[in-house]
Design a protein around this motif. Structure first.
Motif, PDB file in Angstrom:
ATOM      1  N   LYS A  41      51.472  41.234  41.100  1.00 35.30           N
ATOM      2  CA  LYS A  41      50.548  42.257  40.607  1.00 35.30           C
ATOM      3  C   LYS A  41      49.184  42.101  41.273  1.00 35.30           C
ATOM      4  CE  LYS A  41      52.801  42.878  36.193  1.00 35.30           C
ATOM      5  NZ  LYS A  41      52.639  43.166  34.788  1.00 35.30           N
ATOM      6  N   GLN A  42      49.186  41.571  42.485  1.00 30.33           N
ATOM      7  CA  GLN A  42      47.925  41.334  43.183  1.00 30.33           C
ATOM      8  C   GLN A  42      47.378  42.658  43.694  1.00 30.33           C
ATOM      9  OE1 GLN A  42      48.071  38.401  46.293  1.00 30.33           O
ATOM     10  NE2 GLN A  42      45.939  38.707  46.839  1.00 30.33           N
ATOM     11  N   ASP A  43      46.348  43.139  43.037  1.00 27.57           N
ATOM     12  CA  ASP A  43      45.700  44.391  43.419  1.00 27.57           C
ATOM     13  C   ASP A  43      44.273  44.113  43.897  1.00 27.57           C
ATOM     14  OD1 ASP A  43      44.741  43.646  40.934  1.00 27.57           O
ATOM     15  OD2 ASP A  43      45.023  45.619  40.004  1.00 27.57           O
ATOM     16  N   PHE A  44      44.100  42.992  44.556  1.00 26.87           N
ATOM     17  CA  PHE A  44      42.805  42.534  45.047  1.00 26.87           C
ATOM     18  C   PHE A  44      43.051  41.637  46.249  1.00 26.87           C
ATOM     19  CE2 PHE A  44      44.450  39.796  41.729  1.00 26.87           C
ATOM     20  CZ  PHE A  44      44.413  38.534  42.318  1.00 26.87           C
ATOM     21  N   VAL A  45      41.995  41.408  47.004  1.00 25.21           N
ATOM     22  CA  VAL A  45      42.029  40.439  48.094  1.00 25.21           C
ATOM     23  C   VAL A  45      41.352  39.181  47.582  1.00 25.21           C
ATOM     24  CG1 VAL A  45      41.194  39.903  50.418  1.00 25.21           C
ATOM     25  CG2 VAL A  45      42.014  42.210  49.891  1.00 25.21           C
ATOM     26  N   LEU A  46      42.082  38.080  47.633  1.00 24.20           N
ATOM     27  CA  LEU A  46      41.550  36.792  47.188  1.00 24.20           C
ATOM     28  C   LEU A  46      40.910  36.111  48.392  1.00 24.20           C
ATOM     29  CD1 LEU A  46      41.286  34.787  44.849  1.00 24.20           C
ATOM     30  CD2 LEU A  46      43.511  33.842  45.534  1.00 24.20           C
ATOM     31  N   LEU A  47      39.577  35.969  48.341  1.00 18.69           N
ATOM     32  CA  LEU A  47      38.833  35.386  49.456  1.00 18.69           C
ATOM     33  C   LEU A  47      38.394  33.967  49.133  1.00 18.69           C
ATOM     34  CD1 LEU A  47      36.294  38.052  50.813  1.00 18.69           C
ATOM     35  CD2 LEU A  47      38.461  37.332  51.813  1.00 18.69           C
ATOM     36  N   LEU A  84      39.130  45.674  45.975  1.00 19.77           N
ATOM     37  CA  LEU A  84      38.483  44.671  45.131  1.00 19.77           C
ATOM     38  C   LEU A  84      38.644  43.305  45.788  1.00 19.77           C
ATOM     39  CD1 LEU A  84      37.148  43.585  42.536  1.00 19.77           C
ATOM     40  CD2 LEU A  84      39.447  43.558  41.506  1.00 19.77           C
ATOM     41  N   PHE A  85      37.533  42.611  45.957  1.00 19.49           N
ATOM     42  CA  PHE A  85      37.549  41.255  46.477  1.00 19.49           C
ATOM     43  C   PHE A  85      37.283  40.299  45.322  1.00 19.49           C
ATOM     44  CE2 PHE A  85      36.466  43.839  50.125  1.00 19.49           C
ATOM     45  CZ  PHE A  85      37.250  43.281  51.124  1.00 19.49           C
ATOM     46  N   VAL A  86      38.103  39.239  45.241  1.00 18.29           N
ATOM     47  CA  VAL A  86      37.890  38.159  44.289  1.00 18.29           C
ATOM     48  C   VAL A  86      37.555  36.932  45.126  1.00 18.29           C
ATOM     49  CG1 VAL A  86      38.929  36.696  42.521  1.00 18.29           C
ATOM     50  CG2 VAL A  86      39.413  39.151  42.553  1.00 18.29           C
ATOM     51  N   VAL A  87      36.383  36.382  44.910  1.00 21.20           N
ATOM     52  CA  VAL A  87      35.906  35.274  45.731  1.00 21.20           C
ATOM     53  C   VAL A  87      35.960  33.969  44.957  1.00 21.20           C
ATOM     54  CG1 VAL A  87      34.451  36.723  47.197  1.00 21.20           C
ATOM     55  CG2 VAL A  87      33.492  35.761  45.120  1.00 21.20           C
ATOM     56  N   TYR A  88      36.265  32.893  45.699  1.00 18.47           N
ATOM     57  CA  TYR A  88      36.200  31.562  45.106  1.00 18.47           C
ATOM     58  C   TYR A  88      35.736  30.561  46.147  1.00 18.47           C
ATOM     59  CZ  TYR A  88      40.672  30.027  47.213  1.00 18.47           C
ATOM     60  OH  TYR A  88      41.671  29.666  48.085  1.00 18.47           O
ATOM     61  N   CYS A  89      35.204  29.443  45.650  1.00 22.83           N
ATOM     62  CA  CYS A  89      34.790  28.346  46.532  1.00 22.83           C
ATOM     63  C   CYS A  89      35.270  27.040  45.909  1.00 22.83           C
ATOM     64  CB  CYS A  89      33.289  28.374  46.794  1.00 22.83           C
ATOM     65  SG  CYS A  89      32.265  28.105  45.342  1.00 22.83           S
ATOM     66  N   ALA A  90      34.517  25.976  46.084  1.00 21.33           N
ATOM     67  CA  ALA A  90      34.955  24.656  45.636  1.00 21.33           C
ATOM     68  C   ALA A  90      35.017  24.539  44.116  1.00 21.33           C
ATOM     69  CB  ALA A  90      34.046  23.576  46.213  1.00 21.33           C
ATOM     70  N   GLY A  91      34.070  25.111  43.424  1.00 22.32           N
ATOM     71  CA  GLY A  91      34.067  25.000  41.970  1.00 22.32           C
ATOM     72  C   GLY A  91      32.710  25.270  41.381  1.00 22.32           C
ATOM     73  N   PRO A  92      32.519  24.875  40.135  1.00 23.41           N
ATOM     74  CA  PRO A  92      31.276  25.179  39.423  1.00 23.41           C
ATOM     75  C   PRO A  92      30.031  24.588  40.077  1.00 23.41           C
ATOM     76  CG  PRO A  92      32.920  24.271  37.918  1.00 23.41           C
ATOM     77  CD  PRO A  92      33.478  24.164  39.292  1.00 23.41           C
ATOM     78  N   HIS A  93      30.202  23.566  40.878  1.00 24.44           N
ATOM     79  CA  HIS A  93      29.071  22.915  41.538  1.00 24.44           C
ATOM     80  C   HIS A  93      28.700  23.599  42.858  1.00 24.44           C
ATOM     81  CE1 HIS A  93      32.820  21.255  43.002  1.00 24.44           C
ATOM     82  NE2 HIS A  93      32.204  21.024  44.134  1.00 24.44           N
TER      83      HIS A  93
END
Length: 131
Positions: A41-47, A84-93
């Protein structure tokens, strides 16, 4: 006797509703991303906006690596407007997600942050892939 928790009064219910519904316009979490990926159901690009080296050490299956300093109109031009882009990096820090989200918003692109990043993903027991 009051605690540091209750000393500032809680918002009224309507204000709380507005605030928490508003948050979901800007962020998603690891569980929701995992559910979308594993249920097709991926309706976004996970960056993944971390460096290429960190991406190769381990990333979420289905993520595209685009380090936030290289995020510009040219690097995302092959994605249709409205993607829709969903962005993530290393974490909360890490504030790479915020920097990437700012860049995407300035380019007029819809964007959400995956809270927790890689740290949250691992904490939830989800796997990373290498390469």
């Amino acid at each position: 006797m009051s605690s540091a928790v209750s000393r500032p009064p809680a918002a009224n219910s309507q204000d709380a509703l507005t605030y928490f519904e508003g948050l979901l316009k800007y962020e998603t979490d690891c569980w929701d991303v995992h559910h979308a990926l594993t249920n097709h159901k991926q309706d976004f690009v996970l960056l993944d906006v971390r460096s290429e080296a960190l991406f190769k050490q381990g990333h979420i299956d289905g993520a595209v690596n685009l380090p936030q300093p290289r995020l510009n109109e040219s690097s995302i031009s092959h994605y249709p407007e409205g993607t829709l882009f969903v962005v993530y990096c290393a974490g909360p820090h890490c504030n790479g997600t915020e920097k990437a989200a700012i860049r995407l918003a300035k380019l007029g692109r819809p964007v959400k942050k995956m809270i927790g990043g890689i740290t949250g993903w691992i904490d939830e027991g989800f796997q990373l892939i290498n390469g």
